[in-house]
Design an enzyme around this catalytic site. Structure first.
Site, PDB file in Angstrom:
ATOM      1  N   TYR A   1       0.840  -1.209   0.000  1.00 18.11           N
ATOM      2  CA  TYR A   1       0.000   0.000   0.000  1.00 18.11           C
ATOM      3  C   TYR A   1       0.873   1.256   0.000  1.00 18.11           C
ATOM      4  CZ  TYR A   1      -3.085   3.668   1.811  1.00 18.11           C
ATOM      5  OH  TYR A   1      -3.768   4.853   1.991  1.00 18.11           O
TER       6      TYR A   1
ATOM      7  N   VAL B   1      -7.004   9.371   9.471  1.00 21.06           N
ATOM      8  CA  VAL B   1      -8.218  10.189   9.465  1.00 21.06           C
ATOM      9  C   VAL B   1      -9.366   9.416  10.134  1.00 21.06           C
ATOM     10  CG1 VAL B   1      -9.773  11.550   8.024  1.00 21.06           C
ATOM     11  CG2 VAL B   1      -7.422  11.112   7.255  1.00 21.06           C
TER      12      VAL B   1
HETATM   13  P1  NAD Z   1     -12.869   4.370   1.703  1.00 17.51           P
HETATM   14  O1  NAD Z   1     -12.566   2.928   1.456  1.00 17.51           O
HETATM   15  O2  NAD Z   1     -13.989   4.693   2.631  1.00 17.51           O
HETATM   16  O3  NAD Z   1     -13.091   5.136   0.336  1.00 17.51           O
HETATM   17  C1  NAD Z   1     -12.502   4.769  -0.870  1.00 17.51           C
HETATM   18  C2  NAD Z   1     -13.560   4.864  -1.959  1.00 17.51           C
HETATM   19  O4  NAD Z   1     -12.969   4.541  -3.215  1.00 17.51           O
HETATM   20  C3  NAD Z   1     -14.722   3.882  -1.743  1.00 17.51           C
HETATM   21  O5  NAD Z   1     -15.953   4.544  -1.878  1.00 17.51           O
HETATM   22  C4  NAD Z   1     -14.523   2.842  -2.837  1.00 17.51           C
HETATM   23  O6  NAD Z   1     -15.718   2.221  -3.244  1.00 17.51           O
HETATM   24  C5  NAD Z   1     -13.863   3.684  -3.924  1.00 17.51           C
HETATM   25  N1  NAD Z   1     -13.110   2.860  -4.872  1.00 17.51           N
HETATM   26  C6  NAD Z   1     -12.245   1.849  -4.577  1.00 17.51           C
HETATM   27  N2  NAD Z   1     -11.791   1.298  -5.708  1.00 17.51           N
HETATM   28  C7  NAD Z   1     -12.365   1.971  -6.746  1.00 17.51           C
HETATM   29  C8  NAD Z   1     -12.287   1.853  -8.153  1.00 17.51           C
HETATM   30  N3  NAD Z   1     -11.529   0.913  -8.709  1.00 17.51           N
HETATM   31  N4  NAD Z   1     -13.001   2.699  -8.906  1.00 17.51           N
HETATM   32  C9  NAD Z   1     -13.799   3.641  -8.333  1.00 17.51           C
HETATM   33  N5  NAD Z   1     -13.915   3.804  -6.994  1.00 17.51           N
HETATM   34  C10 NAD Z   1     -13.199   2.979  -6.202  1.00 17.51           C
HETATM   35  O7  NAD Z   1     -11.489   4.990   2.244  1.00 17.51           O
HETATM   36  P2  NAD Z   1     -11.165   6.435   2.832  1.00 17.51           P
HETATM   37  O8  NAD Z   1     -10.663   6.239   4.213  1.00 17.51           O
HETATM   38  O9  NAD Z   1     -12.280   7.376   2.585  1.00 17.51           O
HETATM   39  O10 NAD Z   1      -9.896   6.821   1.946  1.00 17.51           O
HETATM   40  C11 NAD Z   1      -9.959   7.764   0.884  1.00 17.51           C
HETATM   41  C12 NAD Z   1      -8.564   7.996   0.349  1.00 17.51           C
HETATM   42  O11 NAD Z   1      -7.703   8.477   1.376  1.00 17.51           O
HETATM   43  C13 NAD Z   1      -7.881   6.753  -0.191  1.00 17.51           C
HETATM   44  O12 NAD Z   1      -7.121   7.130  -1.317  1.00 17.51           O
HETATM   45  C14 NAD Z   1      -6.953   6.324   0.936  1.00 17.51           C
HETATM   46  O13 NAD Z   1      -5.852   5.577   0.463  1.00 17.51           O
HETATM   47  C15 NAD Z   1      -6.540   7.683   1.469  1.00 17.51           C
HETATM   48  N6  NAD Z   1      -6.066   7.670   2.852  1.00 17.51           N
HETATM   49  C16 NAD Z   1      -6.954   7.466   3.867  1.00 17.51           C
HETATM   50  C17 NAD Z   1      -6.502   7.489   5.174  1.00 17.51           C
HETATM   51  C18 NAD Z   1      -7.446   7.292   6.335  1.00 17.51           C
HETATM   52  O14 NAD Z   1      -6.984   7.381   7.477  1.00 17.51           O
HETATM   53  N7  NAD Z   1      -8.741   7.034   6.110  1.00 17.51           N
HETATM   54  C19 NAD Z   1      -5.139   7.699   5.446  1.00 17.51           C
HETATM   55  C20 NAD Z   1      -4.264   7.897   4.380  1.00 17.51           C
HETATM   56  C21 NAD Z   1      -4.742   7.903   3.088  1.00 17.51           C
END
Ligand code: NAD
Length: 326
Positions: free
Chosen positions: A150, A180
């Site tokens: 990742y 987050v």
């Molecule tokens: P989440 O899993 O709730 O949201 C990700 C969304 O992307 C989902 O709605 C999913 O259905 C969609 N998705 C996945 N694969 C897809 C595809 N192939 N085509 C279209 N849509 C697709 O996760 P989140 O926590 O909201 O994370 C959002 C972003 O932030 C991500 O890029 C994640 O890597 C990044 N991030 C999150 C955190 C955290 O603490 N939550 C920390 C660092 C980075």
């Protein structure tokens, strides 16, 4: 006088935790919002509050298909790219799927955004890019070796964004999110994040399991601080602020033991029995670094970032939401 047409933002992953909060916020600020999501880890119910808003459009599609990306960016001013497969453990179990979505999908979105001449491409980067660096606080320019598939994908995103800025003139900004949390974060499933998972377990009077002795620490960041960063990154007119990456955090750290202490204290106000739930300790997880803390000086200086929510303030709001909605 004729009113200016509303600006349009494409939010990929808009049915997920962070994406759905961004959709809701920007609709409230009089933008048009397009959401591209394939519901891999996102939910339709995350869209319930605004699905009928005339300024909202849902495109069910996959960022692994260039044509879906092209359709979604058409007529869009800004892109807030959130779609990805999150979770370090998921990437260890299935590195190919994580790479296809997080790297190939990311590249598709960059190509489509470049060709559609979007004004700016702001994307979700990650604190995992600091890898095995032990430095505290984390400064944007000093990273270590990635500790998981990742983390590699999120670092590759930064490299591609930089090349697209320099080669094609696409304006990009990467936001390295630090742990987050907040309303709408999924508490269920094998890859659930620690805060929603522990909140749900405590609400059900079950013992949360802390990996290790609980002295690992993190910069837990409330969703509203993340929304502020996305808005600042999207609208900043400071030429020195673009084509770079920013830590997106509160700028403080708490241990897992402290976190659980706060969760129990705040949840006990809803059900006093939660104060007596025992905590269990398990093994440390592969790929976890002991401590994480962001320097937010760069974002303060170049974007005027001013996070409003400490972890404790965010936890109170998040707990209230889980109590009322789960
Ligand atoms: P989440 O899993 O709730 O949201 C990700 C969304 O992307 C989902 O709605 C999913 O259905 C969609 N998705 C996945 N694969 C897809 C595809 N192939 N085509 C279209 N849509 C697709 O996760 P989140 O926590 O909201 O994370 C959002 C972003 O932030 C991500 O890029 C994640 O890597 C990044 N991030 C999150 C955190 C955290 O603490 N939550 C920390 C660092 C980075």
């Amino acid at each position: 006088m004729k009113a200016e047409p509303l600006k349009t933002i494409l939010i990929t992953g808009g049915a997920g935790f962070i994406g759905s909060n961004l959709c809701e916020y920007f609709l409230s600020k009089e933008y048009k919002v397009v959401c591209l999501d394939n519901f891999a880890t996102g939910y339709r119910h995350n869209l319930d509050d605004f699905i009928s808003n005339n300024n909202f459009r849902l495109i069910v599609g996959d960022i692994r298909n260039l044509s879906d990306c092209q359709k979604a960016v058409s007529g869009v001013d800004y892109v807030l790219h959130q779609a990805a497969l999150g979770s370090v453990p998921r990437s260890i179990v299935d590195p190919i799927a994580t790479n296809e979505v997080n790297v190939s999908g990311f590249l598709n979105m960059l190509v489509a955004s470049r060709d559609a001449k979007v004004k700016r491409f702001v994307y979700a980067a990650s604190s995992s890019t600091y890898g095995d660096s032990q430095d505290l606080p984390k400064l944007e320019d000093t990273i270590g070796k990635p500790l998981s598939p990742y983390a590699i994908t999120k670092y590759v995103n930064e490299l591609y964004a930089d090349i697209f800025s320099r080669t094609y003139g696409l304006e990009t900004i990467g936001l390295r999110y630090f742990n987050v949390f907040g309303r709408k974060q999924d508490p269920k499933g094998a890859y659930a994040a620690v805060i929603p998972k522990f909140v749900m377990q405590l609400m059900q009077l079950e013992s949360p399991v802390i990996n290790g002795d609980g002295n690992y620490s993190r910069d837990f960041t409330y969703i509203d601080n993340v929304i502020q960063m996305n808005e600042l990154a999207m609208i900043s007119q400071n030429p020195s602020a673009i084509n770079t990456v920013y830590n997106t955090a509160f700028g403080d750290r708490n241990t897992l033991n402290e976190l659980v202490g706060f969760l129990k204290e705040f949840l006990a106000e809803y059900d006093s029995r939660i104060a007596d739930v025992a905590i269990v300790h398990g093994k440390n997880r592969v790929g976890d670094i002991p401590h994480s803390l962001a320097s937010i000086d760069k974002a303060k200086k170049l974007l005027n970032y001013n996070p409003k929510y400490s972890m404790q303030e965010g936890l109170k709001d998040a707990i209230d939401w889980y109590w009322k909605n789960m």
